[in-house]
Design a protein around this motif. Structure first.
Motif, PDB file in Angstrom:
ATOM      1  N   SER A  53      -3.155  12.733 -10.261  1.00 29.82           N
ATOM      2  CA  SER A  53      -3.276  12.048  -8.975  1.00 29.82           C
ATOM      3  C   SER A  53      -3.132  13.030  -7.815  1.00 29.82           C
ATOM      4  O   SER A  53      -2.202  13.841  -7.793  1.00 29.82           O
ATOM      5  CB  SER A  53      -2.190  10.972  -8.858  1.00 29.82           C
ATOM      6  OG  SER A  53      -2.134  10.509  -7.522  1.00 29.82           O
ATOM      7  N   PRO A  54      -4.024  12.933  -6.839  1.00 31.82           N
ATOM      8  CA  PRO A  54      -3.899  13.814  -5.661  1.00 31.82           C
ATOM      9  C   PRO A  54      -2.621  13.532  -4.870  1.00 31.82           C
ATOM     10  O   PRO A  54      -2.163  14.386  -4.112  1.00 31.82           O
ATOM     11  CB  PRO A  54      -5.150  13.492  -4.832  1.00 31.82           C
ATOM     12  CG  PRO A  54      -5.598  12.161  -5.299  1.00 31.82           C
ATOM     13  CD  PRO A  54      -5.191  12.037  -6.735  1.00 31.82           C
ATOM     14  N   GLN A  55      -2.053  12.344  -5.059  1.00 32.09           N
ATOM     15  CA  GLN A  55      -0.797  12.022  -4.370  1.00 32.09           C
ATOM     16  C   GLN A  55       0.273  13.075  -4.660  1.00 32.09           C
ATOM     17  O   GLN A  55       1.092  13.403  -3.803  1.00 32.09           O
ATOM     18  CB  GLN A  55      -0.261  10.667  -4.845  1.00 32.09           C
ATOM     19  CG  GLN A  55      -1.164   9.493  -4.595  1.00 32.09           C
ATOM     20  CD  GLN A  55      -1.098   9.009  -3.174  1.00 32.09           C
ATOM     21  OE1 GLN A  55      -0.231   9.439  -2.415  1.00 32.09           O
ATOM     22  NE2 GLN A  55      -2.007   8.140  -2.803  1.00 32.09           N
TER      23      GLN A  55
ATOM     24  N   GLY B 241     -11.186   2.175   5.804  1.00 33.80           N
ATOM     25  CA  GLY B 241      -9.839   2.512   6.254  1.00 33.80           C
ATOM     26  C   GLY B 241      -9.017   3.327   5.257  1.00 33.80           C
ATOM     27  O   GLY B 241      -7.807   3.498   5.430  1.00 33.80           O
ATOM     28  N   LEU B 242      -9.654   3.853   4.214  1.00 39.57           N
ATOM     29  CA  LEU B 242      -8.903   4.673   3.269  1.00 39.57           C
ATOM     30  C   LEU B 242      -8.677   6.065   3.855  1.00 39.57           C
ATOM     31  O   LEU B 242      -9.603   6.655   4.429  1.00 39.57           O
ATOM     32  CB  LEU B 242      -9.646   4.800   1.929  1.00 39.57           C
ATOM     33  CG  LEU B 242      -9.457   3.644   0.943  1.00 39.57           C
ATOM     34  CD1 LEU B 242     -10.219   2.415   1.400  1.00 39.57           C
ATOM     35  CD2 LEU B 242      -9.886   4.064  -0.464  1.00 39.57           C
ATOM     36  N   ASP B 243      -7.475   6.585   3.707  1.00 38.17           N
ATOM     37  CA  ASP B 243      -7.231   7.939   4.198  1.00 38.17           C
ATOM     38  C   ASP B 243      -7.731   8.958   3.173  1.00 38.17           C
ATOM     39  O   ASP B 243      -8.195   8.590   2.094  1.00 38.17           O
ATOM     40  CB  ASP B 243      -5.751   8.140   4.583  1.00 38.17           C
ATOM     41  CG  ASP B 243      -4.803   8.107   3.392  1.00 38.17           C
ATOM     42  OD1 ASP B 243      -5.224   8.450   2.264  1.00 38.17           O
ATOM     43  OD2 ASP B 243      -3.629   7.730   3.589  1.00 38.17           O
TER      44      ASP B 243
ATOM     45  N   ILE C 137      -5.782   0.254  -4.819  1.00 36.21           N
ATOM     46  CA  ILE C 137      -5.126   1.267  -3.993  1.00 36.21           C
ATOM     47  C   ILE C 137      -4.772   0.729  -2.610  1.00 36.21           C
ATOM     48  O   ILE C 137      -3.751   1.084  -2.017  1.00 36.21           O
ATOM     49  CB  ILE C 137      -6.029   2.520  -3.904  1.00 36.21           C
ATOM     50  CG1 ILE C 137      -5.936   3.267  -5.237  1.00 36.21           C
ATOM     51  CG2 ILE C 137      -5.649   3.414  -2.747  1.00 36.21           C
ATOM     52  CD1 ILE C 137      -6.754   4.507  -5.303  1.00 36.21           C
ATOM     53  N   VAL C 138      -5.632  -0.124  -2.082  1.00 36.58           N
ATOM     54  CA  VAL C 138      -5.380  -0.713  -0.756  1.00 36.58           C
ATOM     55  C   VAL C 138      -5.324  -2.229  -0.902  1.00 36.58           C
ATOM     56  O   VAL C 138      -6.323  -2.922  -0.689  1.00 36.58           O
ATOM     57  CB  VAL C 138      -6.471  -0.305   0.261  1.00 36.58           C
ATOM     58  CG1 VAL C 138      -6.056  -0.714   1.672  1.00 36.58           C
ATOM     59  CG2 VAL C 138      -6.727   1.183   0.202  1.00 36.58           C
TER      60      VAL C 138
ATOM     61  N   ASP D 274      -4.312  -4.393   0.936  1.00 36.10           N
ATOM     62  CA  ASP D 274      -4.672  -5.099   2.174  1.00 36.10           C
ATOM     63  C   ASP D 274      -6.148  -5.516   2.168  1.00 36.10           C
ATOM     64  O   ASP D 274      -6.555  -6.407   2.900  1.00 36.10           O
ATOM     65  CB  ASP D 274      -4.466  -4.222   3.420  1.00 36.10           C
ATOM     66  CG  ASP D 274      -3.287  -3.278   3.324  1.00 36.10           C
ATOM     67  OD1 ASP D 274      -2.935  -2.856   2.193  1.00 36.10           O
ATOM     68  OD2 ASP D 274      -2.729  -2.934   4.372  1.00 36.10           O
TER      69      ASP D 274
ATOM     70  N   ARG E  11       3.268   1.524  -3.387  1.00 35.90           N
ATOM     71  CA  ARG E  11       2.564   2.020  -4.573  1.00 35.90           C
ATOM     72  C   ARG E  11       2.725   3.532  -4.755  1.00 35.90           C
ATOM     73  O   ARG E  11       2.759   4.039  -5.873  1.00 35.90           O
ATOM     74  CB  ARG E  11       1.065   1.681  -4.435  1.00 35.90           C
ATOM     75  CG  ARG E  11       0.208   2.009  -5.630  1.00 35.90           C
ATOM     76  CD  ARG E  11      -1.265   1.766  -5.326  1.00 35.90           C
ATOM     77  NE  ARG E  11      -1.789   2.704  -4.347  1.00 35.90           N
ATOM     78  CZ  ARG E  11      -2.254   3.920  -4.641  1.00 35.90           C
ATOM     79  NH1 ARG E  11      -2.278   4.335  -5.881  1.00 35.90           N
ATOM     80  NH2 ARG E  11      -2.712   4.709  -3.681  1.00 35.90           N
TER      81      ARG E  11
ATOM     82  N   ARG F 146       0.821  -1.212   0.000  1.00 41.54           N
ATOM     83  CA  ARG F 146       0.000   0.000   0.000  1.00 41.54           C
ATOM     84  C   ARG F 146       0.856   1.264   0.000  1.00 41.54           C
ATOM     85  O   ARG F 146       0.502   2.269  -0.603  1.00 41.54           O
ATOM     86  CB  ARG F 146      -0.899  -0.023   1.248  1.00 41.54           C
ATOM     87  CG  ARG F 146      -1.890   1.112   1.337  1.00 41.54           C
ATOM     88  CD  ARG F 146      -2.762   0.880   2.554  1.00 41.54           C
ATOM     89  NE  ARG F 146      -3.770   1.902   2.718  1.00 41.54           N
ATOM     90  CZ  ARG F 146      -4.692   1.867   3.681  1.00 41.54           C
ATOM     91  NH1 ARG F 146      -4.720   0.852   4.530  1.00 41.54           N
ATOM     92  NH2 ARG F 146      -5.578   2.833   3.783  1.00 41.54           N
TER      93      ARG F 146
ATOM     94  N   VAL G 111      -6.385  11.121   1.170  1.00 38.93           N
ATOM     95  CA  VAL G 111      -5.756  11.169  -0.165  1.00 38.93           C
ATOM     96  C   VAL G 111      -6.199   9.969  -0.992  1.00 38.93           C
ATOM     97  O   VAL G 111      -6.510  10.085  -2.177  1.00 38.93           O
ATOM     98  CB  VAL G 111      -4.210  11.204  -0.032  1.00 38.93           C
ATOM     99  CG1 VAL G 111      -3.569  11.308  -1.410  1.00 38.93           C
ATOM    100  CG2 VAL G 111      -3.774  12.370   0.829  1.00 38.93           C
ATOM    101  N   GLU G 112      -6.249   8.808  -0.339  1.00 42.22           N
ATOM    102  CA  GLU G 112      -6.667   7.594  -1.057  1.00 42.22           C
ATOM    103  C   GLU G 112      -8.123   7.703  -1.523  1.00 42.22           C
ATOM    104  O   GLU G 112      -8.469   7.271  -2.629  1.00 42.22           O
ATOM    105  CB  GLU G 112      -6.487   6.364  -0.159  1.00 42.22           C
ATOM    106  CG  GLU G 112      -5.025   6.004   0.081  1.00 42.22           C
ATOM    107  CD  GLU G 112      -4.807   4.963   1.176  1.00 42.22           C
ATOM    108  OE1 GLU G 112      -3.757   4.305   1.154  1.00 42.22           O
ATOM    109  OE2 GLU G 112      -5.686   4.829   2.064  1.00 42.22           O
TER     110      GLU G 112
ATOM    111  N   GLN H 245      -9.740  10.433  -2.298  1.00 41.93           N
ATOM    112  CA  GLN H 245      -9.757  11.349  -3.436  1.00 41.93           C
ATOM    113  C   GLN H 245      -9.224  10.653  -4.696  1.00 41.93           C
ATOM    114  O   GLN H 245      -9.717  10.855  -5.788  1.00 41.93           O
ATOM    115  CB  GLN H 245      -8.905  12.583  -3.089  1.00 41.93           C
ATOM    116  CG  GLN H 245      -9.055  13.741  -4.049  1.00 41.93           C
ATOM    117  CD  GLN H 245     -10.373  14.483  -3.867  1.00 41.93           C
ATOM    118  OE1 GLN H 245     -11.277  14.012  -3.186  1.00 41.93           O
ATOM    119  NE2 GLN H 245     -10.485  15.626  -4.504  1.00 41.93           N
ATOM    120  N   GLU H 246      -8.203   9.824  -4.483  1.00 48.12           N
ATOM    121  CA  GLU H 246      -7.602   9.124  -5.616  1.00 48.12           C
ATOM    122  C   GLU H 246      -8.601   8.143  -6.246  1.00 48.12           C
ATOM    123  O   GLU H 246      -8.669   8.014  -7.468  1.00 48.12           O
ATOM    124  CB  GLU H 246      -6.340   8.383  -5.132  1.00 48.12           C
ATOM    125  CG  GLU H 246      -5.381   8.085  -6.261  1.00 48.12           C
ATOM    126  CD  GLU H 246      -4.064   7.489  -5.793  1.00 48.12           C
ATOM    127  OE1 GLU H 246      -3.910   7.226  -4.574  1.00 48.12           O
ATOM    128  OE2 GLU H 246      -3.196   7.285  -6.646  1.00 48.12           O
TER     129      GLU H 246
END
Lengths: 393, 81
Positions: free
Chosen positions: A132-134, B36-38, B17-18, B20, A73, A70, B40-41, B43-44
């Protein structure tokens, strides 16, 4: 008898390193003993454009399991390698035994993810809506602080500092200061991998800085050759370790661009010696900045003469691993410690006709350095010097 | 493309993205926060889903807490214009 100042000088209690030879301090130690040739045409995506390529030394893939899927990535090369060297240094210094609030992190390097940023721009050039917001937090250098402090319990402080090619050594100075002042009990200095894209490579070539083969201090040198690397050093108040940071200096020489400054280098050396309370004659080994730049190498030799260091043995670690830019000073300081620990000095690769044949170029001989000087200089008029002493046994 | 297809794109995106969560079944009534996504995740996931369905709209139109099923229906409605 050692002075009270030397007694209180911070100890380097843990190290971690990665070079083109591989991951881990033991791999680096072996490379210093038996330098192979890690250089070739660079192949990473974003390191060549059309018919333009660059020589350099690239790291193997990071060891599996350094980061969870996670996190991996969203983490680039600089972050992966930082995690690897940081975890190695952490274990080596047994930092689990120190309270997280008493541990600091200083990361040397700025714009360390240039290649990754360029690749991001390329992939989103025609679809900016879907960027990407990242990237919104990853374009800051502090993303590396966030990554490292989310992986390990570092809760004192974390920041990045920029000193171009002096960043790594500058980070060690700041970390030593943080320990010496009592702000934290342990502070990690990380020389971050400077991930160049072909854009930076071509600009450095245009500047006349980047050459074709890595041969510091040889008459045939024609510039530096890039080498991916990174290192972490843990500075502590006490404990077993590899050596003490006896003193250091960091000055501005007033140049904007890449020009070296004899006055600046001499001033930095003298200030570091004074800070350490060490006379020039006591320095028995100098690990040079030694990039292979024609003017840079000549200026450094002149600085060694003017500072009264012609008696000391010298070598250039960049001849073996290439120039790590932001990481260079940290990685090369690890090389100093390994050589002091092993009682030998590595040769300078490709040094066939030295520019200054009268100097004492190390050649892989057994030699027990007790007090060493490490030099790092950076674009933007930055000169740094640091004195390391062997631990009393 | 119906809202169920969009829901499937959202769940696939969440799984990529996750990693897990690869063994965790995801349903329309879940929220990404609960999974459990934060921030940023989350939004992504929204942006990658927009890209996958070829929808270019200001992100402010997609603000506000809602379940994954709600998000799929909203995107479906926006896509139909």
């Amino acid at each position: 008898m050692r002075s009270a100042k030397a007694e209180s000088a911070p100890i380097i209690s843990g190290i971690g390193a990665a070079t083109a030879f591989g991951y881990g301090v033991s791999t680096f130690r072996q490379a210093l003993r038996n330098p192979g040739n890690p250089f070739g045409v660079m192949r990473r995506p974003g390191r060549q454009a059309a018919d333009i390529t660059f020589p350099g030394a690239e790291l193997p893939d990071p060891p599996a399991g350094i980061l969870a899927a996670r996190i991996a990535r969203t983490t680039g090369l600089t972050g992966h390698v930082a995690a690897a060297v940081l975890q190695e240094a952490w274990r080596d210094a047994n930092l689990d035994s120190v309270a997280p609030e008493k541990i600091g992190l200083v990361i040397g390097g700025s714009n360390t993810n240039a290649r990754e940023h360029m690749l991001t721009r390329q992939s989103y050039a025609s679809k900016l809506h879907f960027l990407s917001p990242q990237y919104g937090h990853r374009f800051f250098d502090t993303d590396l602080c966030g990554l490292c402090t989310s992986l390990l319990p570092i809760r004192g402080f974390a920041y990045t500092l920029g000193g171009a090619s002096a960043s790594g050594l500058l980070a060690v100075q700041h970390a030593a200061d943080a320990v010496r002042s009592g702000r934290v009990e342990a502070c990690i200095a990380l020389g971050a991998l400077q991930d160049l894209s072909y854009f930076e490579c071509q600009a450095l070539r245009a500047l006349g800085a980047m050459g074709s083969e890595c041969r510091p201090f040889d008459q045939a040198r024609d510039g530096f050759v890039y080498g991916e690397c990174s290192a972490a050093l843990v500075l502590s108040r006490s404990g077993p370790g590899y050596g003490r940071v006896l003193g250091a200096a960091h000055i501005a020489n007033g140049n904007r661009g890449p020009e070296p400054s004899l006055d600046g280098e001499v001033r930095a050396i003298r200030m570091a010696l004074a800070d350490a309370g060490v006379a020039a004659e006591q320095i028995d080994y100098v690990n040079t900045h030694g990039t292979g730049s024609p003017l840079g190498d000549d200026t450094e030799v002149a600085a060694l003469r003017e500072a009264g260091l012609t008696h000391a043995r010298i070598n250039a670690t960049k001849s073996i691993i290439g120039h790590g830019l932001s990481a260079a000073g940290a990685v090369e300081l690890v090389a100093v410690l390994l050589q002091m620990g092993d009682g030998f000095l590595h040769p300078t690769r490709n040094l066939e006709n030295p520019v200054a044949p009268d100097l004492h170029w190390a050649n892989g001989e057994s030699f027990q350095a007790r007090t060493a000087l490490k030099l790092s200089f950076g674009f933007g008029g930055i000169d740094t010097a640091l004195v390391v002493g062997a631990l009393e046994t | 493309m119906d809202s169920d297809s969009i829901l499937e794109i959202i769940t696939t995106t969440i799984h990529s993205i996750v990693p897990d969560l690869s063994d965790t079944p995801i349903t329309a009534s879940d929220t990404m926060s609960q999974l459990g996504l934060d921030s940023v995740e989350r939004q992504e996931v929204v942006i990658l889903t927009l890209e996958a369905i070829g929808l270019e709209i200001p992100l402010v139109q997609l603000r506000g807490p809602r379940t994954i099923g709600d998000l799929a229906m909203l995107l479906h409605a926006k896509r139909k214009g």
